[in-house]
Design a protein around this motif. Structure first.
Motif, PDB file in Angstrom:
ATOM      1  N   LEU A 114       0.678  -1.271  -0.078  1.00  0.00           N
ATOM      2  CA  LEU A 114      -0.038  -0.069   0.010  1.00  0.00           C
ATOM      3  C   LEU A 114       0.698   1.207  -0.040  1.00  0.00           C
ATOM      4  N   SER A 115       2.140   1.146   0.308  1.00  0.00           N
ATOM      5  CA  SER A 115       3.022   2.315   0.404  1.00  0.00           C
ATOM      6  C   SER A 115       3.038   3.149  -0.851  1.00  0.00           C
ATOM      7  N   GLN A 116       3.207   4.628  -0.727  1.00  0.00           N
ATOM      8  CA  GLN A 116       3.452   5.199  -1.784  1.00  0.00           C
ATOM      9  C   GLN A 116       4.723   6.226  -1.523  1.00  0.00           C
ATOM     10  N   VAL A 117       5.805   6.147  -2.342  1.00  0.00           N
ATOM     11  CA  VAL A 117       6.793   6.992  -2.380  1.00  0.00           C
ATOM     12  C   VAL A 117       6.862   7.855  -3.647  1.00  0.00           C
ATOM     13  N   ASP A 118       7.470   8.829  -3.592  1.00  0.00           N
ATOM     14  CA  ASP A 118       7.863   9.927  -4.718  1.00  0.00           C
ATOM     15  C   ASP A 118       8.915   9.251  -5.335  1.00  0.00           C
ATOM     16  N   GLY A 119       9.399   9.946  -6.300  1.00  0.00           N
ATOM     17  CA  GLY A 119      10.709   9.519  -7.200  1.00  0.00           C
ATOM     18  C   GLY A 119      11.960   9.678  -6.500  1.00  0.00           C
ATOM     19  N   LEU A 120      12.065  10.553  -5.372  1.00  0.00           N
ATOM     20  CA  LEU A 120      13.368  10.553  -4.748  1.00  0.00           C
ATOM     21  C   LEU A 120      13.441   9.301  -3.560  1.00  0.00           C
ATOM     22  N   TYR A 121      12.578   8.442  -3.706  1.00  0.00           N
ATOM     23  CA  TYR A 121      12.765   7.484  -2.496  1.00  0.00           C
ATOM     24  C   TYR A 121      12.508   6.141  -3.228  1.00  0.00           C
ATOM     25  N   PHE A 122      12.641   5.208  -2.212  1.00  0.00           N
ATOM     26  CA  PHE A 122      12.406   3.744  -2.600  1.00  0.00           C
ATOM     27  C   PHE A 122      12.359   2.833  -1.236  1.00  0.00           C
ATOM     28  N   VAL A 123      11.609   1.952  -1.255  1.00  0.00           N
ATOM     29  CA  VAL A 123      11.245   1.050  -0.162  1.00  0.00           C
ATOM     30  C   VAL A 123      12.580   0.182   0.092  1.00  0.00           C
ATOM     31  N   CYS A 124      13.257   0.134   1.147  1.00  0.00           N
ATOM     32  CA  CYS A 124      14.316  -0.919   1.000  1.00  0.00           C
ATOM     33  C   CYS A 124      13.992  -2.321   1.165  1.00  0.00           C
ATOM     34  N   ASN A 125      14.571  -3.319   0.858  1.00  0.00           N
ATOM     35  CA  ASN A 125      14.356  -4.830   0.725  1.00  0.00           C
ATOM     36  C   ASN A 125      14.290  -5.278   2.337  1.00  0.00           C
ATOM     37  N   ILE A 126      13.012  -5.874   2.178  1.00  0.00           N
ATOM     38  CA  ILE A 126      12.684  -6.388   3.767  1.00  0.00           C
ATOM     39  C   ILE A 126      12.650  -7.748   3.967  1.00  0.00           C
ATOM     40  N   ASP A 127      13.588  -8.395   3.104  1.00  0.00           N
ATOM     41  CA  ASP A 127      13.384  -9.891   2.958  1.00  0.00           C
ATOM     42  C   ASP A 127      13.890 -10.362   4.276  1.00  0.00           C
ATOM     43  N   ASP A 128      15.053  -9.956   4.716  1.00  0.00           N
ATOM     44  CA  ASP A 128      15.744 -10.421   5.961  1.00  0.00           C
ATOM     45  C   ASP A 128      14.706 -10.182   7.275  1.00  0.00           C
ATOM     46  N   PHE A 129      13.977  -9.192   7.144  1.00  0.00           N
ATOM     47  CA  PHE A 129      13.015  -8.913   8.211  1.00  0.00           C
ATOM     48  C   PHE A 129      12.061  -9.781   8.259  1.00  0.00           C
ATOM     49  N   LYS A 130      11.544 -10.278   7.110  1.00  0.00           N
ATOM     50  CA  LYS A 130      10.300 -11.085   6.985  1.00  0.00           C
ATOM     51  C   LYS A 130      10.640 -12.544   7.214  1.00  0.00           C
ATOM     52  N   PHE A 131      12.016 -12.840   6.896  1.00  0.00           N
ATOM     53  CA  PHE A 131      12.672 -14.127   7.072  1.00  0.00           C
ATOM     54  C   PHE A 131      12.447 -14.374   8.645  1.00  0.00           C
ATOM     55  N   LEU A 132      13.020 -13.291   9.532  1.00  0.00           N
ATOM     56  CA  LEU A 132      13.201 -13.552  11.093  1.00  0.00           C
ATOM     57  C   LEU A 132      11.771 -13.445  11.595  1.00  0.00           C
ATOM     58  N   ALA A 133      10.875 -12.622  10.887  1.00  0.00           N
ATOM     59  CA  ALA A 133       9.476 -12.412  11.256  1.00  0.00           C
ATOM     60  C   ALA A 133       8.826 -13.987  11.473  1.00  0.00           C
ATOM     61  N   ASP A 134       8.885 -14.790  10.180  1.00  0.00           N
ATOM     62  CA  ASP A 134       8.405 -15.892   9.908  1.00  0.00           C
ATOM     63  C   ASP A 134       9.194 -16.938  10.961  1.00  0.00           C
ATOM     64  N   MET A 135      10.231 -16.728  11.036  1.00  0.00           N
ATOM     65  CA  MET A 135      10.961 -17.906  11.945  1.00  0.00           C
ATOM     66  C   MET A 135      10.542 -17.707  13.301  1.00  0.00           C
ATOM     67  N   ILE A 136      10.082 -16.549  13.919  1.00  0.00           N
ATOM     68  CA  ILE A 136       9.635 -16.526  15.364  1.00  0.00           C
ATOM     69  C   ILE A 136       8.090 -16.141  15.537  1.00  0.00           C
ATOM     70  N   GLN A 137       7.385 -16.447  14.188  1.00  0.00           N
ATOM     71  CA  GLN A 137       6.081 -16.141  14.351  1.00  0.00           C
ATOM     72  C   GLN A 137       5.226 -16.812  15.551  1.00  0.00           C
ATOM     73  N   HIS A 138       5.576 -18.317  15.745  1.00  0.00           N
ATOM     74  CA  HIS A 138       4.910 -18.984  16.575  1.00  0.00           C
ATOM     75  C   HIS A 138       5.099 -18.682  17.946  1.00  0.00           C
ATOM     76  N   ILE A 139       6.321 -17.969  18.234  1.00  0.00           N
ATOM     77  CA  ILE A 139       6.775 -17.572  19.594  1.00  0.00           C
ATOM     78  C   ILE A 139       5.608 -16.309  20.056  1.00  0.00           C
ATOM     79  N   PRO A 140       5.002 -16.550  21.406  1.00  0.00           N
ATOM     80  CA  PRO A 140       4.195 -15.440  21.874  1.00  0.00           C
ATOM     81  C   PRO A 140       5.254 -14.066  22.218  1.00  0.00           C
ATOM     82  N   LEU A 141       5.012 -13.149  21.651  1.00  0.00           N
ATOM     83  CA  LEU A 141       5.795 -11.938  21.776  1.00  0.00           C
ATOM     84  C   LEU A 141       4.768 -10.769  21.746  1.00  0.00           C
ATOM     85  N   ASN A 142       5.086  -9.668  22.339  1.00  0.00           N
ATOM     86  CA  ASN A 142       4.296  -8.411  21.989  1.00  0.00           C
ATOM     87  C   ASN A 142       4.942  -7.834  20.814  1.00  0.00           C
ATOM     88  N   LEU A 143       4.308  -6.917  20.245  1.00  0.00           N
ATOM     89  CA  LEU A 143       4.736  -6.252  18.845  1.00  0.00           C
ATOM     90  C   LEU A 143       5.974  -5.855  18.897  1.00  0.00           C
TER      91      LEU A 143
END
Length: 796
Positions: A531-560
């Motif tokens: 959903l994010s919107q950026v103008d031509g001066l910016y880009f959204v950085c690669n989030i694959d590492d973040f998502k990898f860790l998020a999926d890895m610890i998803q089953h563990i009960p933690l606050n956000l």
């Protein structure tokens, strides 16, 4: 602000309902003008992307079981004939008018289908439905109603399984990244002076910025590496300017009473955007385009509260920085610098390690090439220092010190591009062992391509450092056919930096989670980026590492908040031991059980012995990363990771152990190969040590379907030779001449001597060759002359 459970789709703003002739579907049709108006307003400039609806997961809605109360609808009319109901539901689904109406309400084909399947299942499997729906269904089955009259009930059901329908506008506002300067009101409240120090490596640009930093009443230095932050920390305190060191894993105070000093040297991710300074220095600004870390430079550039911002880096970033500062109302003063010592591209390649000279640095782009080249260097009676990215900072500094020491017999350096920044080295000549480098593209896929002009200049510029014993630098390649392309790369202008990286902030993710409380963190991030919107001066950085860790610890009960912190931990996801440790950290943390020094020692089996082979050295490097991870978490959860001091002590001891291993790296390689399984020469996964390119390690099938090793002479060549896109010619003729010139059997002896071939491999290859020769299909040589015979018998 309405609380919703799951995301769905792109919903137009609430529009007035236009009465039309037809069924209820027609009566509920929104005004087209309102829908189009909403579409353009969502993107601001009319260019917002439609969200990826594959990311939207429906909330399960259970059918109604045996009703405790009476079925009011059946009492008012009659029980429903489920067969007739099913026929009419399928008619409803096939109606083009209904599909168009669904699209206008945000249900694309995928979501419309999912919503209908759920709606049909709910009606067919429920023992009773609401009275109003029961009456409508009965009327339709009796011919007194139209299937279009079901649409309001269908839409209501869709909103239940996709509650995002009513909060889409809020989510779009949260994920609107078009005005990053507004995220930093403290910086916008002052008028900052921006000075850009532009120049190549070894031009003195950073020196001049640091001089202003030292003369200021207060200041902050932001660098890309711990080594650079540590260097400025030491220089400042040596100049009697009290300076603290702040990295993700470490806090070192200049004052003994732990009072904060007015000057701080930090890694760029750790800079504070709330503390006022007189001077700030942002080093290596061109990294603002980095796909993974660029957001940290953007944050520092836009958010630091300093009267003067001194930016150091390549001139290629001047235009972007100027444009970014234009959006903040700040002007940029550019100061250009030229290289202080000459740098010459030689007209000849090294071609053989026999031609090495004191002060030479061989640059490789894989750890396996490092292992192989360092062994071949020491096989010639030369001592070499070794530096690569995964070594601890202390070990890198010790290896650099060993190489720089004029009284040390070590005069050769074998390194990766880790030497490109952060280390002061007395290098006379840079030798590129290869000019292709593995990279990760924007899709997270591994690619092999020629190095960029920026990378080549950064590395080559390390030769002939100002103030060293070498008054000028030289650069060349290991292989003659690489030299032409290296000259072309170095002669090209550096590509301008086009955009600055951005990353969702914890606050933005928290607001997103308020609307989508049942979504996983990985799913939240995916939807945010969609959903994010950026103008031509910016880009959204690669989030694959973040998502990898998020999926890895998803089953563990933690606050956000805690989950977000764990997912931003700096680790290499290709290291299984480190990832497993993070998982155990998170599990222990979720149980509110402190991770003590004793627990960590048991997990890492501390104390550890000096490595006996490469595999053990790699494991020690992973354990060092685990200690780094503990220290990183200890500064964010001090009560749960309480033993940072003890862990830092054993990390220093481990650093010493790794240094011993690196100093004896040739022995470790030899031990690894002798311990390898028969028929293999690899210790680690990257084709070690035979890999010049993937093309050289392919397997060739003969006409009978048997597979054979393509050419033994590949192993004798120096690893890492480039196979760029525009170099199609193989060195097959050279390899054939190599076999002939060494005489019968001499190549096999040489491979055995260098440890690139075992006796078992030799016997297996000779047996294969003899079998194929008897069948009339001798081992074919790449590039032609299939009849060329190669003797594999060692000379007596």
């Amino acid at each position: 602000m309405r609380r919703c459970a799951w995301p769905l789709l792109r919903l137009p703003a609430r529009a007035g309902l236009v009465p039309r002739h037809g069924g209820a579907a027609a009566r509920l049709r929104p005004a087209a003008s309102a829908a189009s108006s909403s579409s353009s307003s969502a993107g601001g400039d009319g260019s917002s992307r439609a969200p990826d609806t594959s990311l939207f997961v429906p909330v399960p809605l259970k059918p109604v079981g045996d009703a405790a109360e009476e079925d009011v609808g059946a009492e008012l009319t009659r029980p429903l004939d489920k067969g007739e109901v099913l026929k009419n539901l399928n008619k409803f689904y096939k109606r083009k008018e209904i599909q168009r109406l669904g699209a206008e309400n945000g249900l694309d084909a995928r979501l419309f289908h999912q919503a209908f399947i759920s709606f049909r299942k709910y009606i067919m499997e429920s023992s009773s439905v609401s009275a109003d729906l029961h009456i409508i269904l009965n009327d339709i089955c009796c011919g007194a109603g139209h299937v279009d009259d079901l649409f309001p009930f269908f839409l209501r059901h869709a909103k239940q399984i996709f509650p995002m329908l009513d909060c889409m506008d809020d989510l779009r506002k949260i994920s609107d990244l078009r005005l990053p300067p507004n995220w930093y009101p403290d910086a916008r409240a002052i008028q900052r002076k921006i000075i850009f120090h532009a120049g190549p490596t070894n031009s003195g640009k950073t020196y001049h910025a640091i001089q202003r930093f030292l003369s200021a009443k207060s200041g902050i230095y932001c660098g890309p590496l711990k080594l650079l932050a540590h260097e400025i920390f030491q220089k400042s305190n040596d100049a009697n300017v009290p300076c603290d060191l702040v990295t993700g894993e470490e806090r070192v105070y200049a004052n003994e009473d732990a009072r904060q000093a007015p000057h701080i040297a930090c890694t760029i991710e750790m800079c504070s955007t709330n503390t006022p300074y007189e001077v700030a220095v942002i080093d290596e600004i061109q990294m603002i385009r980095d796909p993974a870390r660029g957001w940290a430079w953007t944050r520092a550039l836009l958010g630091l509260c300093a009267e003067e911002i001194h930016i150091c880096g390549e001139a290629a970033a001047i235009d972007l920085v100027t444009e970014l500062m234009y959006t903040t109302g700040e002007e940029v003063e550019v100061r250009n610098y030229k290289r202080l010592t000459p740098l010459t591209v030689l007209d000849y390649a090294l071609e053989s390690l026999d031609n090495l000279q004191p002060g030479d640095c061989i640059v490789c782009f894989s750890k396996n090439d490092i292992y192989s080249v360092s062994r071949q260097v020491e096989a010639r009676g030369l001592e070499c220092a070794v530096i690569y990215g995964s070594l601890p900072p202390g070990t890198k500094l010790e290896q650099a010190k060993k190489f720089n020491d004029p009284d040390d017999p070590c005069k050769i350096l074998v390194a990766t591009d880790a030497i490109g920044m952060g280390l002061n080295l007395c290098i006379k000549r840079i030798i590129f062992n290869s000019i292709v480098k593995p990279t990760i593209n924007e899709k997270g896929e591994k690619e092999i391509d020629s190095i960029t002009t920026s990378q080549a200049l950064q590395i080559a510029g390390r030769a002939g450092r100002y103030g060293s014993s070498f008054k000028q630098g030289e650069v060349t390649t290991m292989h003659r056919d690489d030299l032409v392309q290296l000259k072309e790369i170095l002669s090209e202008p550096v590509r301008p930096v086009k955009a600055a990286g951005l990353h969702p902030t914890p606050e933005q993710i928290e607001m997103f989670a308020y609307h989508l409380p049942d979504a996983t963190l990985s799913n939240l991030i995916d939807i945010f980026v969609s959903l994010s919107q950026v103008d031509g001066l910016y880009f959204v950085c690669n989030i694959d590492d973040f998502k990898f860790l998020a999926d890895m610890i998803q089953h563990i009960p933690l606050n956000l908040r805690s989950r977000y912190v764990f997912c931003t931990a700096p680790l290499n996801r290709k290291e299984p031991f480190v990832c497993t440790t993070l998982l155990k950290f998170a599990r222990q943390f979720s149980r509110n059980e402190p991770l003590t020094f004793d627990w960590l020692c048991r997990h890492t089996k501390w104390p550890l012995a000096a490595p006996k082979n490469i595999k053990e050295l790699v494991h020690l490097e992973a354990v060092h990363d685990v200690f780094d991870l503990y220290l990183w978490l200890s500064y964010r959860f001090m009560d749960m990771f309480p033993d940072a001091v003890l862990v830092r002590d054993i990390q220093k001891k481990l650093d010493d152990i790794i240094q011993v291993g690196v100093c004896n790296i040739t022995k470790l390689i030899r031990a690894s190969q002798s311990a390898a399984a028969p028929g293999t020469a690899a210790v680690v996964s990257e084709d070690f040590p035979l890999s010049r390119t993937k093309r050289d390690t392919r397997v060739v099938s003969d006409r009978h379907g048997a597979k054979s090793i393509e050419a033994l002479s590949i192993a004798a060549e120096v690893p890492g030779e480039r196979r760029g896109k525009n170099l199609k010619t193989h060195r097959s003729a050279t390899r054939q001449e190599d076999l002939k010139s060494h005489g019968r059997g001499s190549l096999a002896n040489r491979l055995l001597r260098e440890g690139l071939l075992t006796q078992e491999m030799l016997r297996q290859l000779e047996s294969e060759w003899q079998d194929q020769h008897r069948n009339g299909t001798p081992l074919s040589h790449p590039g032609g002359n299939a009849s060329a015979e190669v003797s594999l018998a060692p000379a007596s």
